[in-house]
Design a protein around this motif. Structure first.
Motif, PDB file in Angstrom:
ATOM      1  N   TYR A  96     -15.821  84.983   8.839  1.00 44.60           N
ATOM      2  CA  TYR A  96     -15.065  84.474   7.679  1.00 44.60           C
ATOM      3  C   TYR A  96     -14.478  83.079   7.924  1.00 44.60           C
ATOM      4  CZ  TYR A  96     -11.007  87.111   9.712  1.00 44.60           C
ATOM      5  OH  TYR A  96     -10.047  87.644  10.500  1.00 44.60           O
ATOM      6  N   ARG A 122      -9.533  95.828   5.911  1.00 46.66           N
ATOM      7  CA  ARG A 122      -9.382  94.458   6.414  1.00 46.66           C
ATOM      8  C   ARG A 122      -9.527  93.484   5.238  1.00 46.66           C
ATOM      9  NH1 ARG A 122     -12.080  93.944  12.395  1.00 46.66           N
ATOM     10  NH2 ARG A 122     -10.591  92.238  12.491  1.00 46.66           N
ATOM     11  N   ASP A 125      -7.052  88.874   1.089  1.00 46.82           N
ATOM     12  CA  ASP A 125      -6.221  88.284   0.033  1.00 46.82           C
ATOM     13  C   ASP A 125      -5.411  87.076   0.528  1.00 46.82           C
ATOM     14  OD1 ASP A 125      -5.014  90.548   1.480  1.00 46.82           O
ATOM     15  OD2 ASP A 125      -3.209  90.065   0.360  1.00 46.82           O
ATOM     16  N   GLN A 126      -4.957  87.108   1.768  1.00 49.48           N
ATOM     17  CA  GLN A 126      -4.145  85.990   2.265  1.00 49.48           C
ATOM     18  C   GLN A 126      -5.002  84.748   2.534  1.00 49.48           C
ATOM     19  OE1 GLN A 126      -0.685  86.279   2.271  1.00 49.48           O
ATOM     20  NE2 GLN A 126      -1.348  88.168   1.265  1.00 49.48           N
ATOM     21  N   ILE A 161       1.930  88.259   4.841  1.00 53.79           N
ATOM     22  CA  ILE A 161       1.958  88.998   6.105  1.00 53.79           C
ATOM     23  C   ILE A 161       1.437  88.063   7.203  1.00 53.79           C
ATOM     24  CG2 ILE A 161       1.695  91.463   5.467  1.00 53.79           C
ATOM     25  CD1 ILE A 161      -1.398  90.403   6.027  1.00 53.79           C
ATOM     26  N   SER A 163      -1.023  86.961   9.510  1.00 53.78           N
ATOM     27  CA  SER A 163      -2.463  87.213   9.677  1.00 53.78           C
ATOM     28  C   SER A 163      -3.086  86.100  10.510  1.00 53.78           C
ATOM     29  CB  SER A 163      -3.139  87.267   8.301  1.00 53.78           C
ATOM     30  OG  SER A 163      -4.524  87.046   8.420  1.00 53.78           O
ATOM     31  N   VAL A 164      -3.741  86.524  11.600  1.00 56.48           N
ATOM     32  CA  VAL A 164      -4.445  85.566  12.458  1.00 56.48           C
ATOM     33  C   VAL A 164      -5.537  84.868  11.654  1.00 56.48           C
ATOM     34  CG1 VAL A 164      -6.032  85.411  14.439  1.00 56.48           C
ATOM     35  CG2 VAL A 164      -3.992  86.863  14.581  1.00 56.48           C
ATOM     36  N   GLY A 165      -6.370  85.683  10.989  1.00 58.83           N
ATOM     37  CA  GLY A 165      -7.517  85.125  10.280  1.00 58.83           C
ATOM     38  C   GLY A 165      -7.104  84.189   9.152  1.00 58.83           C
ATOM     39  N   ASP A 307      -4.854  94.570  20.372  1.00 59.28           N
ATOM     40  CA  ASP A 307      -6.157  94.571  21.046  1.00 59.28           C
ATOM     41  C   ASP A 307      -6.071  95.117  22.476  1.00 59.28           C
ATOM     42  OD1 ASP A 307      -7.154  93.561  18.723  1.00 59.28           O
ATOM     43  OD2 ASP A 307      -7.352  91.505  19.428  1.00 59.28           O
ATOM     44  N   ILE A 329      -0.536  97.242  13.249  1.00 62.74           N
ATOM     45  CA  ILE A 329      -1.448  96.255  12.643  1.00 62.74           C
ATOM     46  C   ILE A 329      -2.597  96.953  11.897  1.00 62.74           C
ATOM     47  CG2 ILE A 329      -2.864  94.193  13.066  1.00 62.74           C
ATOM     48  CD1 ILE A 329      -0.027  93.780  14.123  1.00 62.74           C
ATOM     49  N   TRP A 330      -3.256  97.906  12.566  1.00 61.88           N
ATOM     50  CA  TRP A 330      -4.461  98.510  11.989  1.00 61.88           C
ATOM     51  C   TRP A 330      -4.238  99.985  11.652  1.00 61.88           C
ATOM     52  CZ3 TRP A 330      -7.143  94.735  10.425  1.00 61.88           C
ATOM     53  CH2 TRP A 330      -7.323  93.580  11.179  1.00 61.88           C
ATOM     54  N   ARG A 373     -12.444  97.336  21.680  1.00 61.97           N
ATOM     55  CA  ARG A 373     -11.360  97.623  22.643  1.00 61.97           C
ATOM     56  C   ARG A 373     -11.339  99.098  23.019  1.00 61.97           C
ATOM     57  NH1 ARG A 373     -11.229  92.363  23.959  1.00 61.97           N
ATOM     58  NH2 ARG A 373     -10.992  91.151  22.056  1.00 61.97           N
TER      59      ARG A 373
HETATM   60  C1  EPZ Z   1      -7.733  89.150  14.480  1.00 62.46           C
HETATM   61  O1  EPZ Z   1      -8.279  89.890  13.391  1.00 62.46           O
HETATM   62  C2  EPZ Z   1      -8.566  89.503  15.679  1.00 62.46           C
HETATM   63  N1  EPZ Z   1      -9.942  89.105  15.429  1.00 62.46           N
HETATM   64  C3  EPZ Z   1      -8.466  91.001  15.972  1.00 62.46           C
HETATM   65  O2  EPZ Z   1      -9.137  91.241  17.195  1.00 62.46           O
HETATM   66  C4  EPZ Z   1      -6.995  91.381  16.155  1.00 62.46           C
HETATM   67  O3  EPZ Z   1      -6.898  92.782  16.275  1.00 62.46           O
HETATM   68  C5  EPZ Z   1      -6.155  90.902  14.964  1.00 62.46           C
HETATM   69  O4  EPZ Z   1      -6.381  89.496  14.732  1.00 62.46           O
HETATM   70  C6  EPZ Z   1      -4.663  91.118  15.173  1.00 62.46           C
HETATM   71  O5  EPZ Z   1      -4.253  90.444  16.333  1.00 62.46           O
HETATM   72  C7  EPZ Z   1     -10.300  87.837  15.601  1.00 62.46           C
HETATM   73  O6  EPZ Z   1      -9.507  86.975  15.993  1.00 62.46           O
HETATM   74  C8  EPZ Z   1     -11.716  87.507  15.337  1.00 62.46           C
HETATM   75  P1  EPZ Z   1      -5.234  89.768  10.910  1.00 62.46           P
HETATM   76  P2  EPZ Z   1      -7.885  89.494  11.899  1.00 62.46           P
HETATM   77  O7  EPZ Z   1      -5.684  88.973   9.749  1.00 62.46           O
HETATM   78  O8  EPZ Z   1      -7.719  88.032  11.822  1.00 62.46           O
HETATM   79  C9  EPZ Z   1      -3.799  92.508   7.215  1.00 62.46           C
HETATM   80  C10 EPZ Z   1     -10.570  92.319  18.696  1.00 62.46           C
HETATM   81  O9  EPZ Z   1     -10.579  93.485  19.181  1.00 62.46           O
HETATM   82  N2  EPZ Z   1      -4.385  91.461   6.352  1.00 62.46           N
HETATM   83  O10 EPZ Z   1      -4.199  89.196  11.812  1.00 62.46           O
HETATM   84  O11 EPZ Z   1      -8.885  90.138  11.007  1.00 62.46           O
HETATM   85  C11 EPZ Z   1      -4.844  93.266   7.998  1.00 62.46           C
HETATM   86  O12 EPZ Z   1      -5.403  94.313   7.229  1.00 62.46           O
HETATM   87  C12 EPZ Z   1     -10.287  92.099  17.214  1.00 62.46           C
HETATM   88  O13 EPZ Z   1     -10.810  91.291  19.352  1.00 62.46           O
HETATM   89  C13 EPZ Z   1      -4.173  91.538   4.971  1.00 62.46           C
HETATM   90  O14 EPZ Z   1      -3.549  92.471   4.462  1.00 62.46           O
HETATM   91  O15 EPZ Z   1      -6.487  90.216  11.783  1.00 62.46           O
HETATM   92  C14 EPZ Z   1      -4.053  93.728   9.199  1.00 62.46           C
HETATM   93  O16 EPZ Z   1      -3.340  94.878   8.858  1.00 62.46           O
HETATM   94  C15 EPZ Z   1     -10.180  93.366  16.447  1.00 62.46           C
HETATM   95  N3  EPZ Z   1      -4.691  90.537   4.187  1.00 62.46           N
HETATM   96  C16 EPZ Z   1      -3.048  92.590   9.431  1.00 62.46           C
HETATM   97  O17 EPZ Z   1      -3.013  91.864   8.209  1.00 62.46           O
HETATM   98  C17 EPZ Z   1      -5.376  89.478   4.709  1.00 62.46           C
HETATM   99  O18 EPZ Z   1      -5.812  88.597   3.935  1.00 62.46           O
HETATM  100  C18 EPZ Z   1      -3.402  91.610  10.538  1.00 62.46           C
HETATM  101  O19 EPZ Z   1      -4.737  91.174  10.369  1.00 62.46           O
HETATM  102  C19 EPZ Z   1      -5.563  89.413   6.091  1.00 62.46           C
HETATM  103  C20 EPZ Z   1      -5.071  90.415   6.896  1.00 62.46           C
END
Ligand code: EPZ
Length: 421
Positions: A96, A122, A125-126, A161, A163-165, A307, A329-330, A373
């Protein structure tokens, strides 16, 4: 298909060298799209997510030359397409980031929806909120996301929230926008800082990465060609730290940033481990006795990383007393609990909370990795357990760990990879 076979009950001892961070590398590779030039990226982990990323980038015109095992030369002068196909993007999550990078450079991206570990919902929206704040029009249908803008204009982006991504996609799309963007409630993980360091080295103007407020003053172009070295993998280092504790071993972990490991260090000291900062880039972790029980809640950095939650679950499974993990987180990150229970653990997982009643020993069994993991955790459990463990679905592990069995074998584990019959 392959499986990992482990003859267990080994105390791990010796030195291990940590590879470059997967989650930084998968952001920096697409970020090279923003640089209209040639970059050399070093310390890239040799893992399957990176191979897939290179395939996608090559499909859109990027030329990639492997200079050494962990060094790639990436030429992004001739982007020929803004469309990344679903058959490749669905193989992993970090695809993404192509959306933010192509939007930033070409003002248009059509990217197949990402895949990745099945950890629960996953949503994006953000990410979408960030693209729209900068003036892009976003459409999501038929398994893809299309983002388009005549021009991108800096704006304030307040993430609902952490969010890393979304933080990374907001950074990628704001770097070449007109004017100032601020990302509030930004994620602070080491890979966010690493991406900002890379972009700044290439001429971007980003300050505040690593805090919850990142300011990005848009620049006209990125063109500083040069070499950048990816930060060491915090999660791989933490995996070996927890392996040292679980096996009651003594491991020196080299090429790590000890500051990034503080959330893990604090928790394993509480559980009875000894941690010695060897200065520079090394840390020694040993544990002479059965670890104590503890409670852990996963949180965004600098909290305890999700992780490393499954790997910590193995330590708790054999700890003295009853431990609790709350996963914040998950929704679905305790799939490994059932596998550990096959090995004699006593874990009751209910939604986002799991209770670990510590047992004296684990016993080898055939087990299935549900995700990356979880797979690493099952390998550690196999090294701890009496008898033979067979870990299936190793393709998940290969997504994020370079040479996992070689690294564990060097520490004394009796571990091999064999073709499944
Ligand atoms: C990153 O995922 C990592 N992946 C994940 O690592 C890691 O578990 C996660 O960050 C948390 O640290 C990469 O960096 C490629 P988030 P990401 O957006 O970016 C919610 C591993 O094992 N959310 O921080 O997808 C989401 O559902 C992987 O290496 C929204 O609601 O995680 C979650 O509950 C697995 N809306 C929380 O935020 C959004 O638009 C955090 O997700 C985006 C996220």
């Amino acid at each position: 298909m392959e499986k990992i076979v482990i003859e267990g009950k080994t105390k791990l001892k010796g030195e291990v060298t940590i590879s470059g961070a997967k989650n930084a590398a998968v952001a920096i590779l697409p970020a090279t799209i923003l640089v209209n030039g040639v970059c050399t990226i070093d310390n890239i982990p040799d893992i399957s997510d990176i191979k897939i990323y290179c395939d996608i980038l090559e499909k859109i015109g990027v030329k990639i030359k492997k200079i050494e095992k962990n060094t790639l030369q990436i030429d992004t002068r001739n982007i020929t397409s803004v469309e990344a196909p679903l058959d490749l993007t669905s193989k992993f999550r970090a695809s993404y980031y192509l959306t933010g990078a192509l939007l930033g450079r070409c003002k248009h991206a059509i990217v197949g929806m990402p895949g990745g570990c099945k950890l629960g919902a996953r949503p994006m929206d953000q990410h979408i909120k960030a693209f729209e704040a900068l003036g892009a029009k976003v459409e999501t249908e038929q398994g893809k996301i299309e983002v388009k803008a005549k021009k991108l204009k800096g704006n304030s982006i307040y993430l609902d929230i952490v969010s890393v991504g979304a933080t990374i996609n907001a950074m990628l799309s704001a770097v070449l926008a007109d004017g100032l963007s601020t990302i509030e409630n930004a994620a602070k993980e080491p890979h966010i800082v690493d991406l900002a360091n890379f972009l700044n080295k290439m001429g971007a103007n980003i300050i505040g990465a690593g805090t919850d407020r990142i300011r990005i003053q848009g620049v006209k172009e990125l063109k500083n060609e040069g070499t950048y070295s990816v930060v060491p993998d915090q999660i791989e280092a933490g995996t070996f730290m927890l392996a040292a504790v679980a096996t009651r071993g003594d491991i020196t972990i080299k090429n790590c940033i000890t500051k990034h490991l503080e959330p893990i260090t604090a928790k394993i000291i509480e559980m009875g481990a000894e941690v010695e900062d060897l200065g520079g880039d090394a840390i020694r972790v040993s544990c002479a006795k059965r670890p104590n029980k503890a409670n852990v809640k996963t949180l965004p950095y600098p909290g305890f990383p999700t992780d490393l939650q499954p790997q910590m679950g193995v330590v708790m499974a054999i700890a003295n007393g009853t431990s609790v993990i709350s996963e914040s987180i998950w929704d679905s990150r305790f799939q490994y609990a059932e596998e550990l229970n096959k090995m004699g653990a006593k874990i009751t997982a209910n939604g986002k909370v799991a209770v670990f009643e510590g047992v004296d020993k684990l016993v080898g069994a055939p087990v299935f990795a549900s995700d990356l993991r979880a797979g690493a955790a099952l390998v550690i459990a196999g090294i701890v357990a009496e008898g033979t463990t067979q870990v299936y679905n190793v393709q998940h592990i290969d997504r994020g760990y370079e040479n996992i069995e070689e690294k564990f074998a060097k520490l004394g584990a009796k571990i091999t990879r064999v073709k499944e019959i």
